[in-house]
Design a protein around this motif. Sequence first.
Motif, PDB file in Angstrom:
ATOM      1  N   ARG A   1       0.791  -1.338   0.029  1.00 43.57           N
ATOM      2  CA  ARG A   1      -0.009   0.117  -0.078  1.00 43.57           C
ATOM      3  C   ARG A   1       0.836   1.120  -0.203  1.00 43.57           C
ATOM      4  O   ARG A   1       1.857   1.307   0.845  1.00 43.57           O
ATOM      5  CB  ARG A   1      -1.055  -0.185   1.289  1.00 43.57           C
ATOM      6  CG  ARG A   1      -2.073  -1.216   1.442  1.00 43.57           C
ATOM      7  CD  ARG A   1      -2.716  -1.088   2.339  1.00 43.57           C
ATOM      8  NE  ARG A   1      -3.753  -0.403   2.452  1.00 43.57           N
ATOM      9  CZ  ARG A   1      -4.835  -0.100   1.788  1.00 43.57           C
ATOM     10  NH1 ARG A   1      -5.148  -1.285   1.150  1.00 43.57           N
ATOM     11  NH2 ARG A   1      -5.835   0.852   1.690  1.00 43.57           N
TER      12      ARG A   1
ATOM     13  N   ALA B   1      -3.540   3.288  -0.159  1.00 40.03           N
ATOM     14  CA  ALA B   1      -4.099   2.760  -1.251  1.00 40.03           C
ATOM     15  C   ALA B   1      -3.065   1.638  -1.936  1.00 40.03           C
ATOM     16  O   ALA B   1      -2.226   1.584  -1.895  1.00 40.03           O
ATOM     17  CB  ALA B   1      -4.401   4.014  -2.243  1.00 40.03           C
TER      18      ALA B   1
ATOM     19  N   MET C   1      -1.198  -0.433  -4.082  1.00 34.89           N
ATOM     20  CA  MET C   1      -0.028  -0.110  -5.043  1.00 34.89           C
ATOM     21  C   MET C   1      -0.670  -0.831  -6.330  1.00 34.89           C
ATOM     22  O   MET C   1      -0.365  -0.224  -7.445  1.00 34.89           O
ATOM     23  CB  MET C   1       1.208  -0.391  -4.799  1.00 34.89           C
ATOM     24  CG  MET C   1       2.367  -0.065  -5.885  1.00 34.89           C
ATOM     25  SD  MET C   1       4.183  -0.578  -5.453  1.00 34.89           S
ATOM     26  CE  MET C   1       4.444   0.715  -4.336  1.00 34.89           C
TER      27      MET C   1
ATOM     28  N   GLN D   1      -2.011   1.268  -9.762  1.00 32.37           N
ATOM     29  CA  GLN D   1      -1.533   2.729  -9.498  1.00 32.37           C
ATOM     30  C   GLN D   1      -0.494   2.880 -10.753  1.00 32.37           C
ATOM     31  O   GLN D   1       0.256   1.952 -11.148  1.00 32.37           O
ATOM     32  CB  GLN D   1      -0.749   3.028  -8.392  1.00 32.37           C
ATOM     33  CG  GLN D   1      -1.815   3.194  -7.179  1.00 32.37           C
ATOM     34  CD  GLN D   1      -1.101   3.933  -5.991  1.00 32.37           C
ATOM     35  OE1 GLN D   1      -0.663   4.755  -6.020  1.00 32.37           O
ATOM     36  NE2 GLN D   1      -1.404   3.554  -4.666  1.00 32.37           N
ATOM     37  N   ASN D   2      -0.582   4.247 -11.386  1.00 35.14           N
ATOM     38  CA  ASN D   2       0.283   4.337 -12.439  1.00 35.14           C
ATOM     39  C   ASN D   2       1.624   4.287 -12.271  1.00 35.14           C
ATOM     40  O   ASN D   2       2.175   5.077 -10.977  1.00 35.14           O
ATOM     41  CB  ASN D   2      -0.229   5.920 -12.636  1.00 35.14           C
ATOM     42  CG  ASN D   2       0.502   6.486 -13.945  1.00 35.14           C
ATOM     43  OD1 ASN D   2       1.599   7.009 -13.879  1.00 35.14           O
ATOM     44  ND2 ASN D   2       0.018   6.267 -15.213  1.00 35.14           N
TER      45      ASN D   2
ATOM     46  N   ARG E   1       3.161   7.806 -11.086  1.00 31.30           N
ATOM     47  CA  ARG E   1       2.653   8.300  -9.768  1.00 31.30           C
ATOM     48  C   ARG E   1       3.411   7.510  -8.658  1.00 31.30           C
ATOM     49  O   ARG E   1       3.835   8.183  -7.629  1.00 31.30           O
ATOM     50  CB  ARG E   1       1.044   8.055  -9.633  1.00 31.30           C
ATOM     51  CG  ARG E   1       0.606   8.383  -8.168  1.00 31.30           C
ATOM     52  CD  ARG E   1      -0.838   8.010  -8.259  1.00 31.30           C
ATOM     53  NE  ARG E   1      -1.337   8.370  -6.828  1.00 31.30           N
ATOM     54  CZ  ARG E   1      -2.576   8.177  -6.491  1.00 31.30           C
ATOM     55  NH1 ARG E   1      -3.282   7.651  -7.296  1.00 31.30           N
ATOM     56  NH2 ARG E   1      -3.033   8.549  -5.322  1.00 31.30           N
ATOM     57  N   ILE E   2       3.751   6.412  -8.886  1.00 26.30           N
ATOM     58  CA  ILE E   2       4.577   5.742  -7.776  1.00 26.30           C
ATOM     59  C   ILE E   2       5.989   6.226  -7.882  1.00 26.30           C
ATOM     60  O   ILE E   2       6.516   6.457  -6.836  1.00 26.30           O
ATOM     61  CB  ILE E   2       4.534   4.028  -8.152  1.00 26.30           C
ATOM     62  CG1 ILE E   2       3.367   3.410  -8.086  1.00 26.30           C
ATOM     63  CG2 ILE E   2       5.895   3.394  -7.053  1.00 26.30           C
ATOM     64  CD1 ILE E   2       3.146   1.925  -8.646  1.00 26.30           C
TER      65      ILE E   2
END
Length: 252
Positions: free
Chosen positions: A62, A66, A68, A71-72, A75-76
């Motif tokens: 997470r 949220a 992972m 996720q984009n 963004r990470i």
Amino acid sequence: MADTLAGCGVCYRRQGRSVLNGVDLKLCQGDLVSLLGANGAGKTTLLRLLLGFEAPHGGEVRLNGAAMAGQNRRRIARAVAYVPQAHAAPFPYRVDEVVALGRLPRSGLFGPPSQHDRALVAATLERLGIAHLATRPYTALSGGERQLALIARALAQEARLLIMDEPLSGLDYGNQIRLLDQLGRLAADGFGILMTTHHPDHAANCSTRVAVLIDGRIERDGPPAEVVTIDTIHRLYGVRVPQDRLRFRLAP
């Protein structure tokens, strides 16, 4: 809002063998966490899962509360940066060019670096005390200088969480001490750092927390003085160290 990264009940299997079995580990800004474990314990595997390079077979990772998964990647990368062990680049890129690669998650693959990108690279090199190396070929650096350049590349991402795989590996004693000092300063400035190490003395000297990975689980996770003990070292490495050898902190 401060960034957080957490493995929650993470499990991973390789060729039918359990490598990680219900690992819980959390990293927050301001933490400097050393992860101890014997060879083959799964330390690097755990880092790869926390970075999102691989997906766990059970549990989840997470990022900022949220999952992972999904996720984009960009963004990470804006929240979490990876510092591998020092390595030799295939081409003699300049140090500032290597560091500028850290801007890709924000600036994209196409187009020249912006004035802001160039200024941030210069400031990052200055922060780590290697501005004088900016135009040197990365391949001409010493091991300690290369490791600082890789950390500078991670900082150029403007990520506040840093994952480091044995950052002290192959460095001489002087460079080890200098790098530990830099990591302590970064944690004090609000970066969250998780690093693997084989050296309990490094963990005891610089960390805010030490986590111990044994048999696929985090067996202990807490302040160095409570975690780095005779029993812990025996469990990890099969040797019993006299109590006076555990006084790792150097005299002033």
